[in-house]
Write an enzyme that holds these catalytic residues in place. Structure first.
Site, mmCIF file in Angstrom:
data_model
loop_
_atom_site.group_PDB
_atom_site.id
_atom_site.type_symbol
_atom_site.label_atom_id
_atom_site.label_comp_id
_atom_site.label_asym_id
_atom_site.label_seq_id
_atom_site.Cartn_x
_atom_site.Cartn_y
_atom_site.Cartn_z
ATOM 1 N N LYS A 66 0.832 -1.212 0.000
ATOM 2 C CA LYS A 66 0.000 0.000 0.000
ATOM 3 C C LYS A 66 0.864 1.259 0.000
ATOM 4 O O LYS A 66 2.070 1.198 0.297
ATOM 5 C CB LYS A 66 -0.924 -0.020 1.218
ATOM 6 C CG LYS A 66 -0.200 -0.063 2.543
ATOM 7 C CD LYS A 66 -1.160 -0.373 3.680
ATOM 8 C CE LYS A 66 -0.400 -0.498 4.988
ATOM 9 N NZ LYS A 66 -1.270 -0.893 6.103
ATOM 10 N N TYR A 83 13.760 31.446 4.745
ATOM 11 C CA TYR A 83 12.512 32.092 5.177
ATOM 12 C C TYR A 83 12.515 32.340 6.678
ATOM 13 O O TYR A 83 12.934 31.472 7.452
ATOM 14 C CB TYR A 83 11.316 31.194 4.864
ATOM 15 C CG TYR A 83 10.896 31.155 3.427
ATOM 16 C CD1 TYR A 83 10.510 32.314 2.754
ATOM 17 C CD2 TYR A 83 10.858 29.950 2.746
ATOM 18 C CE1 TYR A 83 10.099 32.255 1.431
ATOM 19 C CE2 TYR A 83 10.440 29.880 1.414
ATOM 20 C CZ TYR A 83 10.072 31.042 0.768
ATOM 21 O OH TYR A 83 9.661 30.977 -0.526
HETATM 22 C C1 LIG Z 1 -0.435 -1.834 6.765
HETATM 23 C C2 LIG Z 1 -0.978 -3.107 7.223
HETATM 24 C C3 LIG Z 1 -0.116 -4.189 7.442
HETATM 25 C C4 LIG Z 1 1.389 -4.081 7.389
HETATM 26 O O1 LIG Z 1 1.859 -3.406 8.533
HETATM 27 P P1 LIG Z 1 3.436 -3.333 8.823
HETATM 28 O O2 LIG Z 1 3.502 -2.815 10.208
HETATM 29 O O3 LIG Z 1 3.991 -2.376 7.831
HETATM 30 O O4 LIG Z 1 3.959 -4.696 8.648
HETATM 31 C C5 LIG Z 1 -0.687 -5.412 7.751
HETATM 32 N N1 LIG Z 1 -2.020 -5.535 7.857
HETATM 33 C C6 LIG Z 1 -2.881 -4.514 7.669
HETATM 34 C C7 LIG Z 1 -4.353 -4.727 7.800
HETATM 35 C C8 LIG Z 1 -2.388 -3.255 7.347
HETATM 36 O O5 LIG Z 1 -3.234 -2.233 7.174
#
Ligand SMILES: *Cc1c(COP(=O)(O)O)cnc(C)c1O
Length: 385
Positions: free
Chosen positions: A48, A275
């Site tokens: 993701k 800035y």
């Molecule tokens: C993002 C996510 C993961 C992975 O999490 P990590 O801490 O990056 O391993 C696993 N399961 C779900 C449902 C997630 O949203």
């Protein structure tokens, strides 16, 4: 769709001097290390948010070539993008679904997360109309209160799932809220609740769908939670989920963030930089300008704290971080236009990690990685042979 993974912008073949370098060999090593640790459980690679900033499609191609069992994304659009780019591995969309999205899930052969009887019936109806079988993973809320049916009312959902003619319940999963801390009590409670829900299948002598609950932190700390599959996110990219977790698997960061000096000058004492004129030196210094800023995800709140590596040495970013540029005080050392500047990465013994940036920005490494803007081109490299 282009927004998620813009093509690298090149002008006459010249890539922008600020870039993210992804070391594919490190991704391979990290993946293998996780796989070895959790076997015989399978691995779902979580891709993701542009594969945690590493580039969704390229990382998917690489991980698929390693024979990954499952891919996980957060939203429908990420799944569609993978399919449009020819990725055929199973893809679970972890987030919640809305009714009008369901036909797209089915069209692109994406696995749906179902967390209520109502959603299940929507899926059933859409699948029936399209004459297909929907692949579904049931989501159980064991203590996160995000999405999922509560563990104490899950039985109704599991029962309803048995009645659907156009749904294959391939998996069932839950998510830990605190697996990255050093206090195991809540994680153990969540796992217990999940196992209790799963006993439904045994009690009825039904085959149990693919069970998964472990994220990166649980992979490191809770072998009893591996079940049939684990969901590896940040660990795959070589970053530990928190400073507290046991580092029971060795991984190394796959991502480096680099830029180059575009301007060199001498700044006189009492002449403020940037800035708001927030910083000035009381002696003559050399200052270089580097073309990266908060518009790339180099957070402005790191002003006054951030450092970069130049010629194997750390130097402070001075003045406010601007949208597109930062200034670096190199005291009286030398630097030339086009010299490499490392924002995240290593040079010999000196390194700056995304944990360092997270500390300066008062956030977690996840937020640093996922905010490196698509304006920054991604380049894929291998270890020198
Ligand atoms: C993002 C996510 C993961 C992975 O999490 P990590 O801490 O990056 O391993 C696993 N399961 C779900 C449902 C997630 O949203």
């Amino acid at each position: 769709m282009q927004l998620i993974n813009q093509p690298t912008i090149t002008t006459n073949g010249v890539v922008r001097p600020t870039l993210v370098e992804v070391n594919l060999d490190r991704l391979t090593e990290n993946y293998r290390a996780i796989q070895q640790k959790v076997a015989p459980a399978r691995v779902m690679a979580i891709l993701k948010a542009n594969a945690y900033g590493h580039g969704l499609v390229e990382v998917a191609r690489h991980i698929c070539a390693l024979g990954v069992d499952y891919l996980g994304v957060a939203v429908l659009e990420e799944g569609i993008l993978l399919r449009e780019q020819g990725i055929t591995a199973p893809v679970l969309v972890l987030g919640g679904i809305l009714g009008n999205q369901i036909p797209l899930f089915l069209k692109y052969d994406l696995t749906l997360t179902a967390s209520s009887v109502e959603k299940l019936e929507h899926i059933e109806e859409a699948a029936r109309q399209m004459g297909v079988t929907a692949r579904v993973h049931l989501k159980i809320d064991t203590g996160m209160e995000r999405i999922g049916v509560h563990y104490y009312s899950a039985e109704t959902l599991l029962e309803a799932s048995l009645r659907q003619k156009h749904i294959q319940v391939e998996g069932i999963f839950s998510h830990f809220a605190n697996a990255d801390t050093d206090d195991p009590s809540y994680t153990r409670l969540q796992l217990e609740r999940f196992m209790e829900v799963l006993s439904f299948y045994e009690r009825r002598s039904l085959p149990t769908p693919l069970r998964h609950i472990a994220n990166s932190a649980a992979i490191l700390q809770y072998p009893e939670s591996y079940l049939d599959m684990v969901r590896a996110g940040i660990l795959l990219y070589g970053v530990y989920p928190s400073p507290e977790v046991a580092r029971s698997i060795q991984v190394r960061p796959a991502l480096s963030w680099k830029s180059h000096v575009v301007f060199f000058k001498v700044v006189k004492p009492g002449h403020p930089v940037g800035y708001g004129s927030t910083w000035q030196s009381d002696h003559m210094v050399r200052v270089v300008t580097v073309p990266v800023g908060y518009g790339d995800g180099y957070f402005r709140c790191m002003s006054g704290k951030a450092e970069v590596i130049l010629h194997g040495k750390r130097y402070p970013v001075v003045g406010r971080i601007a949208m597109d540029q930062i200034m670096v005080n190199i005291e009286w050392d030398s630097a030339y236009n086009n010299d490499e500047v490392i924002l995240i990465g290593e040079d010999g013994d000196v390194s700056i990690t995304c944990e360092d940036l997270a500390c300066w920005a008062d956030t977690i490494p996840y937020e640093i990685l996922t905010n490196i803007n698509t304006r920054v081109p991604r380049v894929y490299v291998h270890d020198p042979k």
